[in-house]
Design an enzyme around this catalytic site. Structure first.
Site, short mmCIF file in Angstrom:
data_model
loop_
_atom_site.label_atom_id
_atom_site.label_comp_id
_atom_site.label_asym_id
_atom_site.label_seq_id
_atom_site.Cartn_x
_atom_site.Cartn_y
_atom_site.Cartn_z
CG ASN A 95 14.91 -15.84 -15.08
OD1 ASN A 95 14.81 -15.40 -16.11
ND2 ASN A 95 15.73 -16.14 -14.14
CG HIS A 131 -1.76 1.15 1.57
ND1 HIS A 131 -3.03 1.00 1.18
CD2 HIS A 131 -1.42 2.34 1.80
CE1 HIS A 131 -3.70 2.36 1.47
NE2 HIS A 131 -2.81 3.28 1.70
CD GLU A 132 1.77 3.53 3.63
OE1 GLU A 132 1.88 4.72 3.13
OE2 GLU A 132 0.61 3.16 4.48
CG ASP A 191 13.40 -15.13 -19.97
OD1 ASP A 191 12.11 -15.42 -19.79
OD2 ASP A 191 14.21 -15.75 -19.15
CB VAL A 225 16.36 -19.92 -14.88
CG1 VAL A 225 15.03 -20.60 -14.93
CG2 VAL A 225 17.23 -20.62 -13.81
#
Length: 615
Positions: free
Chosen positions: A413, A340-341, A423, A410
């Site tokens: 990701n 939220h902040e 990617d 990977v």
């Protein structure tokens, strides 16, 4: 074979209704006891590859029952949780700074989903059993180990079954709608190739620094490991929220004030936030680069307030900050407050009555629910989009370099590592027509994928604007036609006239007194008459040009517009208003680089000097 395994492995759940038990998260009224069973998984093709020896696997699957029905939880390690140069700082009993760079790549924090539920999400710590939250069929559930002799037993319960720790509602203290005055956005977005639209679509990266004050250090019995684990779990969960906005949060730094506080953390949130912002600008930023800093504290803020932040302030040295009270034992609830902040920093205001999320409150609801939030409202998304278009904050475009990512490469990701060409995420999530999600290679004929100077998989022609000038003190950047990357962001030279000759550019901004008065006093404020500034020649109280060794140095007459800023409001009869702060000596002073006369600006020493020698 794997599919058959998923069907035939059965788990026996032991539902237990009608009583309460004390868990890490507090009192739970109704819960279900389950025994998650790990499902062995083989990579595509059924061939088990040799992997580097790690304590925690990159992907895992667990089966258990929810409301008596079996579900399969798919988990993938959040490889982007930590930045490549992550470090931690704490202080010895005699105040010495101790900074380490612990190995964090083999961590135990995961994101995931429930099989066959397209709308599901999960944020799980697998360090000691499964602990966290998941969304399934529109409901939010929490899971955690049941601390009994049976180490395999876990407890699952709906988030609304968590009894409130305090009957008083918790709120955010933010009331303003922006850091400065709202500006009408006068831009034409009819073109799909508009640079601002391109900016909005880009993936964003926020390098987050978390500072823990001494009261929170004491709250957790001075146990650094417990504090780390709590922060890791919170930030991992915050990432789930911000994936919805194509924003990735990377934890770059933790500082724990284990000796004593570096600022006066007090219940008055405005004062504490101002002090923390000043400390961040003058102390933390010079020694640790990051995009946003948050202070976590056990100090009880005034009233029901548990969080406070500047609105629309990301990438700004003093104002890209928030302060948050550690108000709940439940890490997922803390994550809701943190999200939220951070939303305020990203330009979002509190949701009005017309902004709704089902079945729970939205992330930007002013009142915090006892149920973790799930989504941003349409109003928040509009606020965020308008902020991005208006301010074009550049620091959040800085994704990690290929050589910076130390985790094994990977595919899937969303990071392009060494050896990869693109990617776009997993095959299920990939929306790119240029990138092959299975191989992380560009498709035949494609030159590029998502970069600023890439259009329909080809380099944009030379001279195409890839980053528009956002104001008088910025400059546009153009594609070269030879690469997909936009050139490095540049700024207008210091001293160039701006805002219709009301000021001169300084470090990419146009500091003029009128805007500074509005920021301090509100939209009806303007600069006081010249006579008010003569008070700065006294050197008394808050009225001076600078301080040297704790002594006020009065302004010389020619420099008096480089000291305290005087403003007048249309609704006030007082003609010489000023603001000051006991904790921030620069608060309420005329900003460095401000025009103090024709061809003259305030320099770092608060002298009004000729623009030709100022920079």
């Amino acid at each position: 074979m794997i599919q058959a395994l998923l069907v035939t492995i059965c788990l026996v759940g032991f539902p237990h209704q009608g009583s309460s038990i004390i868990l890490e998260s507090g009192n739970v009224k109704d819960y279900e006891v389950v025994y998650p069973q790990k499902i062995p998984a083989l990579p595509k093709g059924g061939i088990q590859r040799a992997e580097p020896e790690t304590k925690y696997e990159d992907t895992m699957q667990y089966q258990f029952k929810v409301n008596g029905e079996p579900v399969v939880l798919h988990l993938e390690r959040n490889k982007g949780l930590f930045s490549e140069d992550y470090s931690e700082t704490h202080y010895s009993p005699d105040g010495r700074e101790i900074t380490t760079s612990p190995p964090v790549q083999d961590h135990c924090y995961y994101h995931g989903r429930i099989q066959n539920d397209a709308d599901s999400t999960a944020s799980i710590s697998a360090c000691n059993g499964l602990k966290g939250r998941f969304k399934h069929q529109g409901e939010t559930y929490l899971i955690e180990p049941l601390k009994i002799s049976d180490s395999e037993a876990h407890k699952i319960y709906k988030s609304e079954n968590l009894e409130k720790e305090d009957e008083a509602p918790k709120t955010c203290g933010v009331t303003q709608t922006s850091l400065e005055t709202d500006e009408t956005i006068k831009m034409n977005f009819q073109s799909a190739n508009n640079p601002e639209e391109d900016y909005v679509r880009k993936r964003k990266y926020i390098k987050l620094a978390v500072v823990v004050d001494n009261s929170m250090y004491i709250k957790y019995d001075r146990n650094l490991n417990d504090i780390r684990s709590r922060i890791y779990e919170i930030v991992n969960d915050v990432n789930v929220f911000y994936r919805l906005l194509n924003i990735h949060i990377a934890l770059i730094f933790i500082e724990i004030w284990s000796h004593q506080d570096k600022i006066n953390v007090q219940p008055m949130v405005r004062v504490t936030l101002d002090s923390f912002g000043t400390w961040r600008e003058t102390d933390l930023l010079p020694r640790r680069s990051h995009d946003n800093a948050q202070l976590y504290t056990n100090v009880d803020f005034d009233g029901p307030t548990v969080g406070y932040a500047y609105v629309g302030s990301l990438c700004k040295p003093k104002h890209s900050v928030a302060i948050i009270q550690d108000h709940t034992e439940t890490a997922n609830m803390m994550a809701s407050t943190v999200a939220h902040e951070l939303g305020h920093n990203l330009g979002m205001n509190h949701d009005s009555g017309n902004c709704i999320c089902q079945p729970t409150l939205c992330v930007m609801s002013e009142t915090l629910s006892s149920v973790p939030f799930n989504d941003f409202s349409a109003c928040s998304r509009v606020d965020h989009r308008n902020y991005l278009i208006r301010d074009l904050p550049q620091c959040i475009l800085n994704k990690p370099l290929r050589t910076d990512i130390v985790a094994p490469a990977v595919c899937g990701n969303n990071f392009v590592e060494v050896g990869g060409e693109c990617d776009c995420g997993s095959p299920q999530d990939c929306q790119s027509t240029c990138c092959d999600a299975a191989t992380c290679r560009l498709r035949d004929g494609a030159q590029c994928d998502t970069e600023e100077c890439c259009e329909q998989c080809r380099f944009r022609r030379a001279g195409t604007v890839c980053r528009a000038a956002k104001d008088d003190c910025d400059v546009a950047e153009f594609c070269t036609g030879r690469t997909a990357d936009c050139p490095m962001d540049g700024l207008q030279r210091n001293g160039e006239p701006c805002q219709h000759n009301q000021g001169y550019c300084y470090n990419g901004k146009c500091p003029i007194m009128t805007n500074q008065c509005i920021a301090l006093w509100g939209p009806d404020a303007t600069v006081s008459q010249d006579g008010c500034f003569h008070f700065n020649e006294n050197g008394q109280g808050d009225l001076y040009c600078r301080r040297e060794n704790g002594v006020n140095i009065q302004c010389e007459p020619q420099d008096n517009k480089c000291g305290r800023l005087f403003c007048v409001q249309s609704t006030s009869t007082v003609q010489c208003n000023y603001r000051s702060s006991a904790t921030d000596p620069d608060y309420g002073m005329v900003a460095i680089g401000t025009k103090c006369g024709d061809g003259r600006v305030c320099n770092n020493n608060r002298f009004c000097v000729d623009i030709r020698i100022a920079y």
